[in-house]
Design an enzyme around this catalytic site. Sequence first.
Site, PDB file in Angstrom:
ATOM      1  N   ARG A   1      -3.784  -0.057  -0.942  1.00  0.00           N
ATOM      2  CA  ARG A   1      -3.448  -1.416  -1.761  1.00  0.00           C
ATOM      3  C   ARG A   1      -2.165  -1.604  -2.237  1.00  0.00           C
ATOM      4  O   ARG A   1      -1.420  -0.478  -2.147  1.00  0.00           O
ATOM      5  CB  ARG A   1      -4.444  -1.007  -3.089  1.00  0.00           C
ATOM      6  CG  ARG A   1      -5.860  -1.542  -2.794  1.00  0.00           C
ATOM      7  CD  ARG A   1      -6.683  -1.449  -4.190  1.00  0.00           C
ATOM      8  NE  ARG A   1      -7.934  -2.022  -4.155  1.00  0.00           N
ATOM      9  CZ  ARG A   1      -8.632  -3.260  -4.264  1.00  0.00           C
ATOM     10  NH1 ARG A   1      -7.405  -4.115  -4.534  1.00  0.00           N
ATOM     11  NH2 ARG A   1      -9.447  -3.516  -3.816  1.00  0.00           N
TER      12      ARG A   1
ATOM     13  N   GLU B   1     -16.689  -5.800  10.327  1.00  0.00           N
ATOM     14  CA  GLU B   1     -17.356  -5.174   9.339  1.00  0.00           C
ATOM     15  C   GLU B   1     -18.021  -6.071   8.463  1.00  0.00           C
ATOM     16  O   GLU B   1     -17.768  -6.785   7.654  1.00  0.00           O
ATOM     17  CB  GLU B   1     -16.352  -4.425   8.530  1.00  0.00           C
ATOM     18  CG  GLU B   1     -17.302  -3.609   7.525  1.00  0.00           C
ATOM     19  CD  GLU B   1     -16.524  -2.524   6.575  1.00  0.00           C
ATOM     20  OE1 GLU B   1     -15.450  -1.987   7.197  1.00  0.00           O
ATOM     21  OE2 GLU B   1     -16.951  -2.046   5.608  1.00  0.00           O
TER      22      GLU B   1
ATOM     23  N   HIS C   1     -12.091   7.087  -3.816  1.00  0.00           N
ATOM     24  CA  HIS C   1     -12.314   7.362  -5.065  1.00  0.00           C
ATOM     25  C   HIS C   1     -11.721   8.662  -5.519  1.00  0.00           C
ATOM     26  O   HIS C   1     -11.753   9.192  -6.755  1.00  0.00           O
ATOM     27  CB  HIS C   1     -13.990   7.355  -5.506  1.00  0.00           C
ATOM     28  CG  HIS C   1     -14.507   5.956  -5.560  1.00  0.00           C
ATOM     29  ND1 HIS C   1     -13.882   4.813  -5.955  1.00  0.00           N
ATOM     30  CD2 HIS C   1     -15.663   5.544  -5.441  1.00  0.00           C
ATOM     31  CE1 HIS C   1     -14.364   3.924  -6.154  1.00  0.00           C
ATOM     32  NE2 HIS C   1     -15.624   4.223  -5.521  1.00  0.00           N
TER      33      HIS C   1
ATOM     34  N   THR D   1     -13.358  -4.309  -3.330  1.00  0.00           N
ATOM     35  CA  THR D   1     -13.198  -5.648  -2.752  1.00  0.00           C
ATOM     36  C   THR D   1     -14.294  -6.484  -2.936  1.00  0.00           C
ATOM     37  O   THR D   1     -15.606  -6.056  -2.821  1.00  0.00           O
ATOM     38  CB  THR D   1     -13.366  -5.125  -1.043  1.00  0.00           C
ATOM     39  OG1 THR D   1     -12.429  -3.985  -0.843  1.00  0.00           O
ATOM     40  CG2 THR D   1     -12.976  -6.453  -0.141  1.00  0.00           C
TER      41      THR D   1
ATOM     42  N   HIS E   1      -8.106   3.034   1.811  1.00  0.00           N
ATOM     43  CA  HIS E   1      -7.438   1.389   1.539  1.00  0.00           C
ATOM     44  C   HIS E   1      -6.188   1.519   0.693  1.00  0.00           C
ATOM     45  O   HIS E   1      -6.229   2.153  -0.376  1.00  0.00           O
ATOM     46  CB  HIS E   1      -8.487   0.602   0.533  1.00  0.00           C
ATOM     47  CG  HIS E   1      -8.287  -0.736   0.267  1.00  0.00           C
ATOM     48  ND1 HIS E   1      -8.958  -1.750  -0.239  1.00  0.00           N
ATOM     49  CD2 HIS E   1      -7.309  -1.374   0.568  1.00  0.00           C
ATOM     50  CE1 HIS E   1      -8.471  -3.029  -0.248  1.00  0.00           C
ATOM     51  NE2 HIS E   1      -7.152  -2.564   0.362  1.00  0.00           N
TER      52      HIS E   1
ATOM     53  N   GLU F   1      -7.925   0.785   5.887  1.00  0.00           N
ATOM     54  CA  GLU F   1      -8.212  -0.553   5.070  1.00  0.00           C
ATOM     55  C   GLU F   1      -6.923  -1.260   4.548  1.00  0.00           C
ATOM     56  O   GLU F   1      -6.434  -0.766   3.619  1.00  0.00           O
ATOM     57  CB  GLU F   1      -9.281  -0.573   3.889  1.00  0.00           C
ATOM     58  CG  GLU F   1     -10.477  -1.259   4.122  1.00  0.00           C
ATOM     59  CD  GLU F   1     -11.509  -0.997   3.077  1.00  0.00           C
ATOM     60  OE1 GLU F   1     -12.205   0.192   3.088  1.00  0.00           O
ATOM     61  OE2 GLU F   1     -11.467  -1.752   2.153  1.00  0.00           O
TER      62      GLU F   1
ATOM     63  N   ASN G   1     -15.505   6.905   2.747  1.00  0.00           N
ATOM     64  CA  ASN G   1     -14.160   6.243   2.222  1.00  0.00           C
ATOM     65  C   ASN G   1     -13.950   7.130   1.295  1.00  0.00           C
ATOM     66  O   ASN G   1     -14.696   7.194   0.314  1.00  0.00           O
ATOM     67  CB  ASN G   1     -14.511   4.844   1.865  1.00  0.00           C
ATOM     68  CG  ASN G   1     -13.453   4.127   0.845  1.00  0.00           C
ATOM     69  OD1 ASN G   1     -12.813   4.821   0.154  1.00  0.00           O
ATOM     70  ND2 ASN G   1     -13.223   2.806   1.133  1.00  0.00           N
TER      71      ASN G   1
ATOM     72  N   ARG H   1      -3.096   1.714  -6.531  1.00  0.00           N
ATOM     73  CA  ARG H   1      -3.831   2.205  -7.547  1.00  0.00           C
ATOM     74  C   ARG H   1      -4.711   3.452  -7.192  1.00  0.00           C
ATOM     75  O   ARG H   1      -4.830   4.225  -8.152  1.00  0.00           O
ATOM     76  CB  ARG H   1      -4.856   1.245  -7.979  1.00  0.00           C
ATOM     77  CG  ARG H   1      -6.023   0.901  -7.233  1.00  0.00           C
ATOM     78  CD  ARG H   1      -7.143   0.006  -7.643  1.00  0.00           C
ATOM     79  NE  ARG H   1      -6.626  -1.296  -8.009  1.00  0.00           N
ATOM     80  CZ  ARG H   1      -7.533  -2.242  -7.907  1.00  0.00           C
ATOM     81  NH1 ARG H   1      -8.764  -2.083  -7.852  1.00  0.00           N
ATOM     82  NH2 ARG H   1      -7.050  -3.381  -8.032  1.00  0.00           N
TER      83      ARG H   1
ATOM     84  N   HIS I   1     -20.169  -1.599   2.185  1.00  0.00           N
ATOM     85  CA  HIS I   1     -20.141  -1.864   0.865  1.00  0.00           C
ATOM     86  C   HIS I   1     -21.119  -1.719   0.077  1.00  0.00           C
ATOM     87  O   HIS I   1     -22.216  -2.507   0.341  1.00  0.00           O
ATOM     88  CB  HIS I   1     -19.407  -3.198   0.740  1.00  0.00           C
ATOM     89  CG  HIS I   1     -18.517  -3.378  -0.624  1.00  0.00           C
ATOM     90  ND1 HIS I   1     -18.994  -3.448  -1.806  1.00  0.00           N
ATOM     91  CD2 HIS I   1     -17.221  -3.367  -0.752  1.00  0.00           C
ATOM     92  CE1 HIS I   1     -18.110  -3.477  -2.656  1.00  0.00           C
ATOM     93  NE2 HIS I   1     -17.047  -3.334  -2.018  1.00  0.00           N
TER      94      HIS I   1
HETATM   95  N1  PXP Z   1     -16.036  -1.286   3.354  1.00  0.00           N
HETATM   96  C1  PXP Z   1     -15.060  -2.092   2.659  1.00  0.00           C
HETATM   97  C2  PXP Z   1     -14.351  -3.016   3.566  1.00  0.00           C
HETATM   98  C3  PXP Z   1     -14.525  -1.819   1.467  1.00  0.00           C
HETATM   99  O1  PXP Z   1     -13.665  -2.390   0.949  1.00  0.00           O
HETATM  100  C4  PXP Z   1     -15.454  -0.762   0.849  1.00  0.00           C
HETATM  101  C5  PXP Z   1     -14.858  -0.328  -0.390  1.00  0.00           C
HETATM  102  O2  PXP Z   1     -13.562   0.230  -0.704  1.00  0.00           O
HETATM  103  C6  PXP Z   1     -16.482  -0.003   1.250  1.00  0.00           C
HETATM  104  C7  PXP Z   1     -16.769  -0.569   2.670  1.00  0.00           C
HETATM  105  C8  PXP Z   1     -17.122   0.978   1.088  1.00  0.00           C
HETATM  106  O3  PXP Z   1     -17.892   0.404  -0.313  1.00  0.00           O
HETATM  107  P1  PXP Z   1     -18.552   1.539  -1.115  1.00  0.00           P
HETATM  108  O4  PXP Z   1     -17.435   2.083  -1.880  1.00  0.00           O
HETATM  109  O5  PXP Z   1     -19.273   0.621  -2.194  1.00  0.00           O
HETATM  110  O6  PXP Z   1     -19.525   2.243  -0.470  1.00  0.00           O
END
Ligand code: PXP
Length: 389
Positions: A197, A303, A162, A253, A195, A222, A159, A201, A343
Amino acid sequence: MPILFTNDFPNALPRINELQVSKTAELLLALSAMSDAELSILLVDDQHIAELNKTWRRKSGPTNVLAFSLTEGEDLTMARNLLGDIVISVDTAIREAQREGTTVQHRLNVLLVHGFLHLLGYDHERSDAEAERMFRKEKELLLELKRKRRREMIRLAVNVDHVATLREARGISEPDPVLAAGICELAGAEGIVVHLREDRRHIQDRDVVLLRQTVKTKLNLEMGATQEIIKIALELKPDMVTLVPEKRKELTTEGGLNVAGQKKKLKNVIAQMNDGGIPVSLFIDPDSRQIETSHGVGATFVEIHTGRYSDATSEEEAEQEFELIAAAAEEAFEAGLRVNAGHGLNYVNTTRVASLETIEELSIGHAIMARAIFVGLDQAVREMLSLMM
Ligand code: PXP
């Protein structure tokens, strides 16, 4: 193509994971050293199989599976390219699954193996000894299938939200999540997650358009199930979407979707996505009710939310949460759903989750980006991958 799969079962439910049926058949051929053989599989209803049963076996009423060998009376080794047809009644499979307390998908696998062995010449009706031989082989193949299907899995999807968060903090054009995605792929990631949003953001519309053009592995979008984002997804056509609950004020999330509480809406969104050729994953807590409903509304993937496991403050709590994830992944897999997880996973807690053989893919963002600041993105991805082997 060695497997010719036809789903002639007239009802939409239960939703059958056709890919899994075909994959099981391919594995059966591979396990029997017949990968180049051709096998046809036909799913029908009771009425259809009853007609075949009457015509070909002079028996009345439906049955669960019929096998029509194309090698009848011939040396199998000579004619192994054309094995034959396996016809399965989904109506009967449903009744048998209910009686045995298993899933329809599992029952279909058992019937597939049974039909396959008939095609190979096994026949339980010939004698008690032959029945015993066939039963033993059936058990052996089912066990092998389970092992093989599971061993092949586990991929890392990174992901890159960030990276966009950092860019937006300055309001300029770098760092670019599109470039980050390329680096992750070169380092071995097999998927990119972003994601989009509602409040934009971090990830922007421009990012998803460019990612769609540049991601070579798999782009997983996402998203919250809102009209605006649904429209974007349908135009963008990512390789899959993951539906998440989205709150404006949350930092990330916070919890899984309440699928059971919005069945109608989610079923509708999933149907729209599927019509557009986009498979849907639902981000859910490790909870039996959510899994059952996810299956019911037609999701392809779930997921499993690993947040509570990752945030556990004692070993005991982590253990409990891990057990919930393991059980949920198993249940979803057996129901025919494809299973991802994510997550809060990091360089300490990921190996354990990656060892679960029912999970196909881990979605990880924060930990990789946090490490990338110090060691570089390429190395951060490679180190995470090495923990997942
Ligand atoms: N899966 C989902 C559905 C998420 O919303 C996120 C965070 O954006 C992640 C995985 C990844 O989580 P993390 O950034 O804590 O690794």
